[in-house]
Design an enzyme around this catalytic site. Sequence first.
Site, PDB file in Angstrom:
ATOM      1  N   CYS A 141       0.869  -1.194   0.000  1.00  0.00           N
ATOM      2  CA  CYS A 141       0.000   0.000   0.000  1.00  0.00           C
ATOM      3  C   CYS A 141       0.899   1.235   0.000  1.00  0.00           C
ATOM      4  CB  CYS A 141      -0.963  -0.018   1.185  1.00  0.00           C
ATOM      5  SG  CYS A 141      -0.149   0.026   2.802  1.00  0.00           S
ATOM      6  N   ASN A 176       2.316   1.361   4.406  1.00  0.00           N
ATOM      7  CA  ASN A 176       2.634   0.077   5.065  1.00  0.00           C
ATOM      8  C   ASN A 176       2.356   0.115   6.571  1.00  0.00           C
ATOM      9  OD1 ASN A 176       5.554  -2.096   5.520  1.00  0.00           O
ATOM     10  ND2 ASN A 176       3.466  -2.679   5.094  1.00  0.00           N
ATOM     11  N   CYS A 232      -1.344   0.619   7.484  1.00  0.00           N
ATOM     12  CA  CYS A 232      -2.784   0.313   7.633  1.00  0.00           C
ATOM     13  C   CYS A 232      -3.199  -0.882   6.768  1.00  0.00           C
ATOM     14  CB  CYS A 232      -3.639   1.530   7.257  1.00  0.00           C
ATOM     15  SG  CYS A 232      -3.386   2.964   8.319  1.00  0.00           S
ATOM     16  N   ARG A 233      -3.291  -0.688   5.448  1.00  0.00           N
ATOM     17  CA  ARG A 233      -3.881  -1.727   4.586  1.00  0.00           C
ATOM     18  C   ARG A 233      -2.980  -2.937   4.369  1.00  0.00           C
ATOM     19  NH1 ARG A 233      -5.040   2.224  -0.207  1.00  0.00           N
ATOM     20  NH2 ARG A 233      -3.179   3.131   0.765  1.00  0.00           N
ATOM     21  N   SER A 234      -1.714  -2.690   3.937  1.00  0.00           N
ATOM     22  CA  SER A 234      -0.894  -3.868   3.580  1.00  0.00           C
ATOM     23  C   SER A 234      -0.494  -4.735   4.783  1.00  0.00           C
ATOM     24  CB  SER A 234       0.324  -3.469   2.737  1.00  0.00           C
ATOM     25  OG  SER A 234       1.163  -2.574   3.406  1.00  0.00           O
ATOM     26  N   ASP A 242      -8.108   3.804   1.335  1.00  0.00           N
ATOM     27  CA  ASP A 242      -7.159   4.207   2.373  1.00  0.00           C
ATOM     28  C   ASP A 242      -7.932   4.692   3.609  1.00  0.00           C
ATOM     29  OD1 ASP A 242      -5.217   5.361   3.908  1.00  0.00           O
ATOM     30  OD2 ASP A 242      -4.365   6.579   2.301  1.00  0.00           O
TER      31      ASP A 242
HETATM   32  P1  4NP Z   1      -1.736   2.772   4.247  1.00  0.00           P
HETATM   33  O1  4NP Z   1      -2.363   4.117   4.865  1.00  0.00           O
HETATM   34  O2  4NP Z   1      -1.222   3.156   2.872  1.00  0.00           O
HETATM   35  O3  4NP Z   1      -2.911   1.860   4.172  1.00  0.00           O
HETATM   36  O4  4NP Z   1      -0.655   2.335   5.191  1.00  0.00           O
HETATM   37  C1  4NP Z   1      -1.665   5.337   4.974  1.00  0.00           C
HETATM   38  C2  4NP Z   1      -0.835   5.551   6.044  1.00  0.00           C
HETATM   39  C3  4NP Z   1      -0.176   6.763   6.161  1.00  0.00           C
HETATM   40  C4  4NP Z   1      -0.362   7.748   5.224  1.00  0.00           C
HETATM   41  C5  4NP Z   1      -1.194   7.516   4.136  1.00  0.00           C
HETATM   42  C6  4NP Z   1      -1.848   6.297   4.003  1.00  0.00           C
HETATM   43  N1  4NP Z   1       0.290   8.998   5.367  1.00  0.00           N
HETATM   44  O5  4NP Z   1       0.029   9.900   4.544  1.00  0.00           O
HETATM   45  O6  4NP Z   1       1.108   9.160   6.271  1.00  0.00           O
END
Ligand code: 4NP
Length: 178
Positions: A13, A16, A18-20, A136
Amino acid sequence: MSSQTPYKVLCVCLGNICRSPTAEVVLRHYCDKQQLNIVIDSAGTSNYHPGKAPDLRSQKYALKRGYDLSALRARQLSTQDFIDFDLILAMDHENLFNIQALLAQAQAEYAGSQIRAKIALMSEYDQTYLKQALPDPYYGGEDGFKRVLDQCESSSLAWVSVFKQQFQQQFKQQIDVK
Ligand code: 4NP
């Protein structure tokens, strides 16, 4: 699966956190349940959170369903991953675009034959969320985190049936050759 070399899957994602990491643990759960010899890891296209544990909200909602994300640590996707992994799963279409861009860099960096990773969406074969993004949840509320879990469970089940078919075909080919 009969092969001693594990098939290697990388969930990717943006951050790294939340989703992945959720996809990693959920997919591992379903693969282990079917005794598939598959190694699963996760990474982010960005370098926003290197070394960090998954977001506490992701950890909390995952744990409510029995998934423990606490030991995972974020890392950035690298060109080496296209050599090390058989399959790279993008959580959304922007991730997919960024993974493909890094693949082009990996192809320039390494001899093409070293690169073995195929790239697909997490939802590639999921009839419930077919080719849809895993949204997201980072800037949203609890519904977003629950949706990530729902989609990860649904898409993981779809991948497990694809892996089982693939491995059965490989096994059959091995027998046909003998
Ligand atoms: P992820 O979510 O891609 O599912 O891990 C996010 C985590 C952090 C951020 C964006 C998306 N950020 O902008 O810091």
